[in-house]
Design a protein around this motif. Structure first.
Motif, PDB file in Angstrom:
ATOM      1  N   CYS A  72       5.526   9.820   1.958  1.00 27.09           N
ATOM      2  CA  CYS A  72       4.417   8.902   1.696  1.00 27.09           C
ATOM      3  C   CYS A  72       4.200   7.861   2.790  1.00 27.09           C
ATOM      4  CB  CYS A  72       4.648   8.189   0.371  1.00 27.09           C
ATOM      5  SG  CYS A  72       4.788   9.266  -1.064  1.00 27.09           S
ATOM      6  N   ALA A  73       4.721   8.091   3.998  1.00 22.65           N
ATOM      7  CA  ALA A  73       4.651   7.074   5.042  1.00 22.65           C
ATOM      8  C   ALA A  73       3.222   6.669   5.381  1.00 22.65           C
ATOM      9  CB  ALA A  73       5.365   7.571   6.300  1.00 22.65           C
ATOM     10  N   THR A  74       2.311   7.649   5.435  1.00 25.40           N
ATOM     11  CA  THR A  74       0.953   7.326   5.874  1.00 25.40           C
ATOM     12  C   THR A  74       0.113   6.661   4.790  1.00 25.40           C
ATOM     13  OG1 THR A  74       0.488   9.680   5.477  1.00 25.40           O
ATOM     14  CG2 THR A  74       0.717   8.973   7.758  1.00 25.40           C
ATOM     15  N   ALA A  75       0.617   6.579   3.558  1.00 22.83           N
ATOM     16  CA  ALA A  75      -0.119   5.833   2.532  1.00 22.83           C
ATOM     17  C   ALA A  75      -0.273   4.375   2.953  1.00 22.83           C
ATOM     18  CB  ALA A  75       0.612   5.919   1.191  1.00 22.83           C
ATOM     19  N   ALA A  76       0.743   3.840   3.630  1.00 19.38           N
ATOM     20  CA  ALA A  76       0.691   2.456   4.099  1.00 19.38           C
ATOM     21  C   ALA A  76      -0.369   2.282   5.181  1.00 19.38           C
ATOM     22  CB  ALA A  76       2.059   2.034   4.617  1.00 19.38           C
ATOM     23  N   SER A  77      -0.460   3.245   6.097  1.00 23.27           N
ATOM     24  CA  SER A  77      -1.448   3.162   7.173  1.00 23.27           C
ATOM     25  C   SER A  77      -2.868   3.288   6.629  1.00 23.27           C
ATOM     26  CB  SER A  77      -1.179   4.260   8.211  1.00 23.27           C
ATOM     27  OG  SER A  77       0.085   4.062   8.820  1.00 23.27           O
ATOM     28  N   SER A 119       0.836  -1.206   0.000  1.00 30.00           N
ATOM     29  CA  SER A 119       0.000   0.000   0.000  1.00 30.00           C
ATOM     30  C   SER A 119       0.868   1.253   0.000  1.00 30.00           C
ATOM     31  CB  SER A 119      -0.929   0.007   1.217  1.00 30.00           C
ATOM     32  OG  SER A 119      -1.867  -1.040   1.154  1.00 30.00           O
ATOM     33  N   GLY A 120       1.972   1.205   0.766  1.00 26.79           N
ATOM     34  CA  GLY A 120       2.887   2.340   0.759  1.00 26.79           C
ATOM     35  C   GLY A 120       3.493   2.567  -0.608  1.00 26.79           C
ATOM     36  N   HIS A 178      -2.421   8.978  -0.377  1.00 32.06           N
ATOM     37  CA  HIS A 178      -3.430   8.361   0.475  1.00 32.06           C
ATOM     38  C   HIS A 178      -4.497   7.660  -0.352  1.00 32.06           C
ATOM     39  CE1 HIS A 178      -2.201  11.597   3.600  1.00 32.06           C
ATOM     40  NE2 HIS A 178      -1.495  10.493   3.767  1.00 32.06           N
ATOM     41  N   VAL A 179      -4.900   8.289  -1.451  1.00 31.86           N
ATOM     42  CA  VAL A 179      -5.895   7.655  -2.322  1.00 31.86           C
ATOM     43  C   VAL A 179      -5.334   6.367  -2.926  1.00 31.86           C
ATOM     44  CG1 VAL A 179      -7.247   7.920  -4.438  1.00 31.86           C
ATOM     45  CG2 VAL A 179      -7.057   9.835  -2.843  1.00 31.86           C
TER      46      VAL A 179
END
Length: 255
Positions: A107-112, A87-88, A180-181
């Motif tokens: 882009c760290a929060t893309a994984a979360s 996902s990240g 995030h998307v």
């Protein structure tokens, strides 16, 4: 690793200068121009270790600490790791292919956010289990007990994600909601295909020789996961291959 990266940047700011810390962050960030023109594909991965400030790091850490263990227990250790990493990377790929800008991006929060998407994919895949869980929570509520799922707590995962997304609207935050998307959509698909595929089996204990089900018969619910570890490995490899193909194709078209 994300905490170590932020700690290294903080140490540079204290021991050297804020400009040195900023250069460190830019060196790890995703910059589409650098990837496309100089072949710095590694930025797709290093940007997943980078946060755009203390607020970004705090929200991400709070999400993983508060909800991560429950999501990992539900999806399984290997599926959780696959989905988090992919996902990240999908979020980084989305920024590179769709954002159009060249501002440094963390882009760290893309994984979360992808983990939240994975829970949506899990629920779509396991409707029988979800319905059984809803019935159980209703039963507990009728008995005066509390029964909330991870995503339905009053200030749950979606609330934290909304705060994370809000950071993407702050100029100069290094947070791009395109990531995030991308992470969310990848998480939904990965949660559906990589997460557990449960089968709900209801068994009733009937006395030997009886043709009728007694009113006081004990009903046992058995939950079986039909997806093997090999299936997850193959699906994870296929997802990574599709992601690599999409990035390669998008890069060639952009050039």
């Amino acid at each position: 690793m994300q905490l170590a990266v932020y700690a290294a940047g903080t140490w540079l700011a204290i021991s050297s200068s804020p400009e040195a810390a900023e250069q460190w962050a830019v060196a790890l960030s995703l910059q589409p121009h650098e990837v496309l023109t100089h072949g710095e594909d590694w930025r797709l991965a290093t940007s997943c270790l980078l946060h755009g400030g203390i607020a970004h790091l705090t929200l991400d850490t709070a999400f993983l600490g508060w909800f991560g263990p429950g999501i990992e227990a539900l999806l399984g250790h290997s599926a959780f790791l696959y989905i988090y990493v992919l996902s990240g990377l999908a979020g980084s790929a989305a920024v590179m292919l769709l954002s159009g800008g060249d501002d440094p991006t963390a882009c760290a929060t893309a994984a979360s956010v992808g983990l939240v998407g994975a829970m949506v994919g899990y629920e779509l895949r396991n409707q029988a289990i979800v319905q059984q869980s809803i019935k159980s929570r209703r039963s507990k509520a009728e008995d005066g007990k509390q029964g909330n799922s991870t995503l339905r707590k009053p200030f749950g995962a979606f609330g934290v994600v909304c705060l994370i997304v809000a950071l993407g609207f702050i100029p100069g935050s290094m947070v791009d909601n395109t990531a995030h998307v991308g992470g969310l959509l990848a998480g939904v698909g990965l949660g559906y295909f990589l997460g557990p595929n449960f089968t709900l089996i209801q068994e009733v204990d009937i006395p030997e020789g009886s043709m009728l089900v007694p009113e006081d018969a004990v009903e046992t619910v058995v939950v079986l996961d039909r997806r093997s570890s090999l299936d997850r490995i193959l699906m994870g490899g296929a997802a990574l291959g599709l992601l690599a193909a999409a990035v390669t194709l998008g890069s060639s078209m952009a050039q």
